[in-house]
Design a protein around this motif. Structure first.
Motif, PDB file in Angstrom:
ATOM      1  N   UNK A 598      38.263  47.005  34.789  1.00 56.53           N
ATOM      2  CA  UNK A 598      38.051  45.613  35.201  1.00 56.53           C
ATOM      3  C   UNK A 598      37.528  45.525  36.630  1.00 56.53           C
ATOM      4  N   UNK A 599      37.746  46.557  37.394  1.00 54.06           N
ATOM      5  CA  UNK A 599      37.237  46.564  38.760  1.00 54.06           C
ATOM      6  C   UNK A 599      35.721  46.631  38.835  1.00 54.06           C
ATOM      7  N   UNK A 600      35.054  46.879  37.685  1.00 53.07           N
ATOM      8  CA  UNK A 600      33.582  46.954  37.664  1.00 53.07           C
ATOM      9  C   UNK A 600      32.931  45.587  37.426  1.00 53.07           C
ATOM     10  N   UNK A 619      51.034  45.517  34.683  1.00 52.00           N
ATOM     11  CA  UNK A 619      50.555  46.298  35.826  1.00 52.00           C
ATOM     12  C   UNK A 619      49.042  46.169  35.952  1.00 52.00           C
ATOM     13  N   UNK A 620      48.599  45.762  37.130  1.00 49.01           N
ATOM     14  CA  UNK A 620      47.166  45.640  37.406  1.00 49.01           C
ATOM     15  C   UNK A 620      46.687  46.940  38.026  1.00 49.01           C
ATOM     16  N   UNK A 621      45.956  47.734  37.221  1.00 49.64           N
ATOM     17  CA  UNK A 621      45.450  49.015  37.706  1.00 49.64           C
ATOM     18  C   UNK A 621      44.046  48.897  38.290  1.00 49.64           C
ATOM     19  N   UNK A 622      43.399  47.788  38.018  1.00 49.36           N
ATOM     20  CA  UNK A 622      42.034  47.582  38.515  1.00 49.36           C
ATOM     21  C   UNK A 622      42.054  47.247  40.007  1.00 49.36           C
ATOM     22  N   UNK A 623      40.996  47.654  40.704  1.00 49.99           N
ATOM     23  CA  UNK A 623      40.862  47.332  42.128  1.00 49.99           C
ATOM     24  C   UNK A 623      40.362  45.895  42.260  1.00 49.99           C
ATOM     25  N   UNK A 624      41.261  44.954  42.039  1.00 53.52           N
ATOM     26  CA  UNK A 624      40.830  43.537  42.043  1.00 53.52           C
ATOM     27  C   UNK A 624      40.403  43.076  43.430  1.00 53.52           C
ATOM     28  N   UNK A 626      38.330  44.444  45.271  1.00 51.08           N
ATOM     29  CA  UNK A 626      36.885  44.682  45.412  1.00 51.08           C
ATOM     30  C   UNK A 626      36.058  43.643  44.651  1.00 51.08           C
ATOM     31  N   UNK A 627      36.738  42.803  43.876  1.00 48.11           N
ATOM     32  CA  UNK A 627      36.038  41.758  43.115  1.00 48.11           C
ATOM     33  C   UNK A 627      35.883  40.539  44.023  1.00 48.11           C
ATOM     34  N   UNK A 628      34.763  40.501  44.740  1.00 47.27           N
ATOM     35  CA  UNK A 628      34.596  39.495  45.787  1.00 47.27           C
ATOM     36  C   UNK A 628      34.336  38.098  45.246  1.00 47.27           C
ATOM     37  N   UNK A 629      34.087  37.977  43.909  1.00 47.66           N
ATOM     38  CA  UNK A 629      33.869  36.651  43.305  1.00 47.66           C
ATOM     39  C   UNK A 629      35.138  36.119  42.632  1.00 47.66           C
ATOM     40  N   UNK A 630      36.168  36.958  42.479  1.00 52.14           N
ATOM     41  CA  UNK A 630      37.357  36.560  41.722  1.00 52.14           C
ATOM     42  C   UNK A 630      38.101  35.441  42.449  1.00 52.14           C
ATOM     43  N   UNK A 631      38.241  34.302  41.734  1.00 49.88           N
ATOM     44  CA  UNK A 631      38.837  33.102  42.338  1.00 49.88           C
ATOM     45  C   UNK A 631      40.181  32.727  41.705  1.00 49.88           C
ATOM     46  N   UNK A 632      40.352  33.098  40.418  1.00 52.69           N
ATOM     47  CA  UNK A 632      41.551  32.648  39.708  1.00 52.69           C
ATOM     48  C   UNK A 632      42.059  33.763  38.786  1.00 52.69           C
ATOM     49  N   UNK A 633      43.320  34.117  38.934  1.00 54.03           N
ATOM     50  CA  UNK A 633      43.963  35.116  38.072  1.00 54.03           C
ATOM     51  C   UNK A 633      45.193  34.481  37.422  1.00 54.03           C
ATOM     52  N   UNK A 634      45.160  34.372  36.085  1.00 54.10           N
ATOM     53  CA  UNK A 634      46.255  33.775  35.322  1.00 54.10           C
ATOM     54  C   UNK A 634      46.813  34.820  34.353  1.00 54.10           C
ATOM     55  N   UNK A 635      48.117  35.032  34.386  1.00 55.20           N
ATOM     56  CA  UNK A 635      48.772  35.896  33.404  1.00 55.20           C
ATOM     57  C   UNK A 635      50.042  35.191  32.923  1.00 55.20           C
ATOM     58  N   UNK A 644      45.907  46.777  48.635  1.00 54.02           N
ATOM     59  CA  UNK A 644      44.498  46.978  49.000  1.00 54.02           C
ATOM     60  C   UNK A 644      44.306  48.369  49.590  1.00 54.02           C
ATOM     61  N   UNK A 645      43.160  48.976  49.283  1.00 57.87           N
ATOM     62  CA  UNK A 645      42.879  50.313  49.838  1.00 57.87           C
ATOM     63  C   UNK A 645      42.588  50.228  51.323  1.00 57.87           C
ATOM     64  N   UNK A 646      42.179  49.045  51.783  1.00 56.34           N
ATOM     65  CA  UNK A 646      41.935  48.849  53.211  1.00 56.34           C
ATOM     66  C   UNK A 646      42.322  47.429  53.585  1.00 56.34           C
TER      67      UNK A 646
END
Length: 873
Positions: A598-600, A619-624, A626-635, A644-646
């Motif tokens: 999903x990080x792609x 568990x969210x394994x994706x590097x979310x 890095x998703x610079x457009x992601x605005x809304x996460x619903x689970x 974050x890696x940085x």
């Protein structure tokens, strides 16, 4: 107005090229050229709107060509982007891309668009030449203009409505002008009601002059004045050259000579009309009245904050009207009564729809004919476009701004009769590129403005409201739904596929009923031109498809941007991982984790995941990050977010995190998600509230936070939870707070009173424990207080504690003896709702009666009804 769909296509193409030129390497030169000619075409389209030649046959042919060419250009660019992404993943981005075949395709598409530009230039030149010919306008001596109505027949169910409006016209202020607007959706009978009132004999005793003026969309101030003047003076030729001020004074002179005057303005579209008509009442001491009909709630409320909102017909009233229009003075045969009532119900309470369907039944006494109409009520609306329903809807549609036109038509992607969650609709509008960015506003704010506009124009029906007054769900009336489907199909905006081959030049969005999905997939569709795939269902349980069928969806639409298939049980596949253009994903399945792939999805804006797993967290394994457009996460279960890696670089543009596990609320995570506005935290709250690893103190990183939910999952708590002393400082921007099962002591509730922006406060499932609550401080901005499943027995409060409270909701507060009677002194309190809170009912009625004695309105709803003659009240 230029074609909204064409403008939308061109603008999206321009945005696509602008945003991705850097990613496509050696194609940049070709794309720059394509961008240039596309920008020229956009300019010519704007000219088309300016010079008004978009209704010619030549234009209609051009529109088809523009659709096809722009779609092919979009396909070519999207293919480039997929290839570029694949190369990037292989760390070969440094290579110079050389895709001769695709470059030639882009070059040819640019030439095609240039050819269209030349045709538009020629069309523009021709029309400018025609416009140079002078046109002499003559005023008609006898101009009678009338808007659409349901004829002059009495319409069933309007007596009560008419009496209410007449009462307001007759009563009200005695020495000033009062305006009574009647507002409702197209076809609801506003004009018919106005005619009924206009012809009512009671008004002839109350008003010296009663003037009828049809306004309509194109009416100018001078036209309105001339139509009013014609009532007082048959020959108005001497006034045709007068300016508006002279005309207003002339009318004012006639009005001044007589008694009370009533002016009925039918079909008002702009609020300036009210200002113009008010000018004729230079002398305002007689109690003159203006009555007006309008489709637009904004215009109605401009005239009067409390307009008369026309109701829908009840089923029995619809059936009575149906019988009247089919059989005249005769009665309905017994064998047709049951089927007739089914048909009447499907008309949705709109008189115009009943009249149209009655036209299809008139002269038919065979039960089979009535059953056939029953099966095709909605289709009958589309068959009578020229003389009834859809024509009147189109008037409202044509009056919309282009952006709102697209958003309105798009509502038709949902199934008929579907309650549309407004938050979902707004997210989809954005993902589809229907909402254009503007300075100072987020895309979500712009989309909310657009939705409010559609609601005000009565093109969308409100189904449910949130406690803060925001719209929760909405719906299209069947008549409006049919218009959207028909217009969207004509403009190739979206379609429901049948067994026929998908047309690559027109089919960009597919809406498929769950019952048709297996048959559709059995054809092994392959359509790279499809950008959106929808499959909605009102059922709670996801539909099971075979893994191969699910994989077919991924493989068939490689350039897909929107995937909304919450109604299906979803699985991931290799092909799904390569859908790099996805902006919106809404899926259901047995997910235990969000995979790294999903990080792609670098374009992803909204991600909605509903899992049936028995695991407590996802568990969210994706590097979310890095998703610079992601605005809304619903689970639907708490998500465990990665760190974050940085901590440097651009912060996430996430606005919604619903929901996350408490252990994920670490400082580096929330610092990265610093733009979050809505946050829901669910899990074991003891460590979080105790500031373990920073815990609740980390919320200070969220400087934009407006909505916060804290849901404690532990049912039996050995350790007492406490609100931190500095809680209000940590979440000082919060406007809406929900606490569930936190079991704080009521004495701690005062800490929430220091939240200066807090407007909505919800205590659910024993958020606070104890049997007594007496606030020591005030909740200065609180408008909504919601208490559910509480042990509370005694509650003391007054206007000092809740000075601006608007709504009080008490649910399953079985032990509560009474609602504080002092709440009756709160001027702003407008609504109280009690569910399964029987002991407090008597006090709630006392508060209602106290408000009424002061001529103040209070809506009291009691469920289940207890000795109430009418509930809700």
């Amino acid at each position: 107005m230029a074609d909204a769909v064409v403008n939308f296509l061109i603008e999206n193409l321009l945005q696509l090229i602008n945003e991705n030129v850097k990613l496509i390497g050696s194609a940049k030169g070709e794309l720059d050229n394509l961008l240039k000619v596309a920008q020229q075409l956009k300019g010519f389209l704007d000219d088309a709107a300016k010079y008004g030649y978009t209704n010619s046959e030549q234009w209609k042919v051009l529109v088809i060509e523009i659709h096809k060419t722009v779609h092919r250009a979009e396909d070519a660019i999207d293919k480039f982007l997929v290839q570029a992404k694949l190369h990037q993943d292989k760390n070969t981005m440094g290579r110079i891309f050389d895709w001769p075949r695709n470059l030639i395709k882009v070059r040819n598409l640019a030439a095609e668009i240039k050819g269209i530009n030349d045709q538009v230039k020629e069309l523009r030149s021709t029309n400018q030449a025609l416009q140079a010919i002078p046109v002499i306008e003559h005023h008609k001596k006898e101009e009678v203009t009338q808007g659409p109505s349901l004829e002059n027949d009495a319409v069933v169910g309007f007596d009560d409505e008419a009496n209410k409006v007449i009462k307001r016209l007759v009563e009200g202020p005695a020495e000033s002008v009062d305006i009574i607007p009647v507002v409702g959706m197209p076809g609801l009978g506003k004009t018919t009601l106005a005619r009924k009132i206009y012809n009512d004999s009671k008004l002839t005793y109350e008003f010296y002059s009663i003037v009828w003026v049809y306004v309509g969309q194109e009416c100018k101030a001078k036209d309105i004045y001339l139509r009013i003047l014609k009532f007082f003076k048959k020959n108005i030729e001497d006034h045709l050259n007068d300016d508006v001020d002279t005309l207003a004074k002339a009318i004012g002179g006639y009005i001044k000579k007589g008694g009370r005057c009533l002016i009925v303005l039918d079909d008002v579209w702009e609020d300036e009309v009210i200002d113009h008509v008010m000018k004729v009442f230079a002398e305002n001491k007689k109690g003159h009245r203006i009555m007006m009909t309008t489709r637009d709630l904004r215009v109605a409320k401009f005239a009067n904050p409390e307009p008369h909102e026309l109701k829908f017909l009840e089923i029995e009233e619809s059936f009575e009207l149906l019988v009247m229009r089919v059989f005249g003075k005769g009665s309905c045969p017994n064998e047709l009564v049951a089927i007739g009532k089914k048909i009447a119900k499907k008309c949705g309470g709109v008189p115009l729809v009943v009249v149209v369907i009655a036209g299809a039944l008139r002269g038919r006494l065979d039960k089979k004919d009535w059953e056939r109409v029953d099966r095709n009520v909605v289709q009958h609306l589309g068959d009578h476009t020229e003389d009834s329903c859809l024509k009147f809807v189109k008037m409202s549609y044509d009056h919309l701004p282009q952006e709102a036109q697209m958003c309105f038509l798009y509502c038709g992607v949902f199934p008929r009769g579907f309650d549309i969650p407004c938050w979902k609709l707004i997210r989809l509008w954005i993902a589809e590129g229907l909402i254009k960015p503007q300075p100072k506003f987020t895309l979500e704010e712009r989309a909310e403005f657009c939705l409010t506009d559609l609601l005000n124009r009565n093109l969308v029906i409100i189904m449910q409201k949130r406690s803060d007054g925001q719209i929760k769900t909405c719906r299209l009336h069947d008549m409006l739904y049919q218009f959207c489907k028909k217009e969207a199909s004509n403009r190739c905006l979206f379609q429901e596929p049948d067994q026929s081959t998908l047309d690559p030049d027109t089919c960009r969005r597919l809406c498929i009923q769950p019952s048709n999905l297996s048959d559709f997939l059995s054809t092994a569709p392959c359509a790279e031109h499809v950008r959106s795939f929808y499959c909605f269902s009102s059922k709670q349980k996801p539909i099971d498809l075979s893994p191969n069928e699910i994989k077919l969806i991924h493989k068939a639409f490689p350039l897909m941007r929107v995937l909304d298939v919450e109604s299906l049980k979803f699985i991931f596949s290799k092909d799904f991982n390569q859908l790099f253009h996805l902006r919106y994903i809404a899926i259901s399945g047995d997910f235990k984790a969000l995979p790294p792939t999903f990080g792609k999805f670098w374009n992803l804006q909204t991600l909605i995941l509903n899992t049936s797993t028995l695991e407590p967290t996802l568990e969210v394994k994706a590097e979310i990050w890095n998703l610079l457009q992601l605005r809304h996460l619903h689970t639907n279960i708490p998500a465990k977010l990665p760190s974050p890696t940085t901590t440097t670089g651009k912060p996430s543009c996430l606005q919604t995190l619903s929901m996350v596990a408490p252990e994920s609320c670490e400082k580096d995570v929330l610092a990265k998600a610093c733009n979050v506005r809505k946050l829901s935290i669910r899990g074991q709250m003891a460590a979080f509230l105790g500031a373990y690893k920073g815990g609740i103190n980390n919320l200070k990183e969220l400087q934009c936070l407006e909505h916060l939910k804290l849901l404690n999952d532990v049912l039996f708590i050995n350790k007492t939870l406490h609100l931190p002393p500095a809680f209000s400082n940590l979440v000082h921007t919060v406007k809406k707070l929900t606490l569930t099962n936190t079991r704080f002591a009521w004495s701690e509730a005062d800490k929430l009173g220091t939240l200066e922006f807090l407007e909505v406060l919800k205590f659910k499932e024993n958020a606070f424990t104890g049997d007594f609550w007496k606030p020591k401080s005030g909740f200065s901005a609180l408008q909504v207080l919601w208490i559910e499943r509480s042990e509370l027995e005694s509650w003391e409060a007054s206007v000092i504690n809740f000075p601006v409270l608007r709504q009080l909701v008490l649910i399953s507060c079985d032990e509560l003896d009474a609602v504080p009677l002092e709440l009756a002194d709160i001027p702003s309190l407008q609504e109280m709702r009690l569910e399964n809170t029987s002991k407090a009912v008597k006090s709630a009625k006392s508060i209602r009666d106290s408000k009424r004695s002061k001529s103040m309105k209070l809506k009291l709803s009691i469920f289940p009804p207890e000795n109430e003659s009418k509930v809700p009240q």
